[in-house]
Design an enzyme around this catalytic site. Structure first.
Site, PDB file in Angstrom:
ATOM      1  N   ARG A  95       0.843  -1.206   0.000  1.00  0.00           N
ATOM      2  CA  ARG A  95       0.000   0.000   0.000  1.00  0.00           C
ATOM      3  C   ARG A  95       0.872   1.248   0.000  1.00  0.00           C
ATOM      4  NH1 ARG A  95      -1.618   2.492   4.285  1.00  0.00           N
ATOM      5  NH2 ARG A  95      -0.788   0.814   5.595  1.00  0.00           N
ATOM      6  N   CYS A 148       6.600  -7.179   6.410  1.00  0.00           N
ATOM      7  CA  CYS A 148       6.536  -8.156   7.513  1.00  0.00           C
ATOM      8  C   CYS A 148       6.032  -9.504   7.031  1.00  0.00           C
ATOM      9  CB  CYS A 148       5.625  -7.665   8.637  1.00  0.00           C
ATOM     10  SG  CYS A 148       6.416  -6.460   9.695  1.00  0.00           S
TER      11      CYS A 148
HETATM   12  N1  PCA Z   1       6.002  -3.321   9.944  1.00  0.00           N
HETATM   13  C1  PCA Z   1       5.749  -3.443   8.526  1.00  0.00           C
HETATM   14  C2  PCA Z   1       7.091  -3.623   7.877  1.00  0.00           C
HETATM   15  C3  PCA Z   1       8.088  -3.198   8.886  1.00  0.00           C
HETATM   16  C4  PCA Z   1       7.338  -3.132  10.162  1.00  0.00           C
HETATM   17  O1  PCA Z   1       7.826  -2.936  11.276  1.00  0.00           O
HETATM   18  C5  PCA Z   1       4.719  -4.522   8.194  1.00  0.00           C
HETATM   19  O2  PCA Z   1       3.857  -4.818   9.029  1.00  0.00           O
HETATM   20  O3  PCA Z   1       4.762  -5.072   7.105  1.00  0.00           O
END
Ligand code: PCA
Length: 217
Positions: A95, A148
């Site tokens: 996004r 993530c």
């Molecule tokens: N959260 C993001 C990527 C890095 C992070 O700490 C995620 O939820 O994809």
């Protein structure tokens, strides 16, 4: 190459992204780095919030440390609890841009890989232990489709396909904002305690309680 006799737990956090100047996952991982839990040395490491490089760094860490347990952590804005992710899916659908400006849409994490991988962490036992300690926890059914989830999927793929990591358990935990970032949030000390509880449970629980009577959801 790390001494294979020295057992270690690899815990990763991400650098700040999306214009923020802090990422609670990295704050917590720094606090855990160097500690010892149930005879395991905690190795804390940062992954870049960058699609391509994050998986390269993770693979290097896995090869170097051969951990018995891997917990990847990341920030999830809008969540109030230590969020135990159940499943990683084989799709990137960003996004927002990553920290190098990449924004993959509808691409696979691993071309030809399975659609999804379930976590190897005992998430229901971890949830029970968190709630018993008075720490807000939840099982989450989606890790999203940003970096993530990609790291979670890539981790599970490595654990499934790399013989040297056959006995390694791993998964992803999303964490709330810190209070200074806004609401909902969790204090750093509580977050660090929560991750410690999760590590202890993962090191001591052979079978998750999910299929047993009285399992909580
Ligand atoms: N959260 C993001 C990527 C890095 C992070 O700490 C995620 O939820 O994809």
């Amino acid at each position: 190459m790390a001494n294979p006799v020295e057992r270690c737990v690899l815990v990763t956090g991400f650098d700040p992204f999306g214009g923020a100047d802090v990422n609670p996952s990295w704050q917590a991982v720094q606090a855990l780095h160097g500690q010892s839990i149930l005879g395991h040395r905690i190795v804390g490491a940062q992954l870049p919030t960058v699609f391509v490089q994050s998986l390269q760094v993770l693979r290097d860490l896995l090869r170097r440390h051969r951990p018995t347990l891997v917990i990847a952590t990341g920030q999830a804005a809008g969540r109030a609890a230590v969020s135990l992710e159940r499943i990683a899916i084989n799709v990137n659908d960003a996004r927002i841009a990553d920290n190098l400006g990449a924004r993959p849409i509808d691409t696979p994490v691993i071309p030809g890989g399975p659609d999804g991988y379930f976590t190897k962490l005992p998430i229901k036992a971890m949830l029970k232990a968190l709630l018993e300690r008075g720490i807000n926890g939840e099982v989450s059914q989606t890790a999203g489709t940003f970096v993530c989830n990609q790291v979670f999927y890539g981790l599970m793929h490595e654990l499934a396909s790399e013989p040297a990591l056959r006995d390694t358990r791993g998964g992803l935990i999303h964490v709330p904002w810190l209070p200074e970032q806004g609401q909902p949030s969790m204090r750093l000390d509580e977050l660090v305690d929560g991750l410690k509880v999760c590590i202890e449970v993962a090191l001591t629980t052979e079978r998750d309680i999910r299929k047993e009577a009285g399992a909580i959801s």
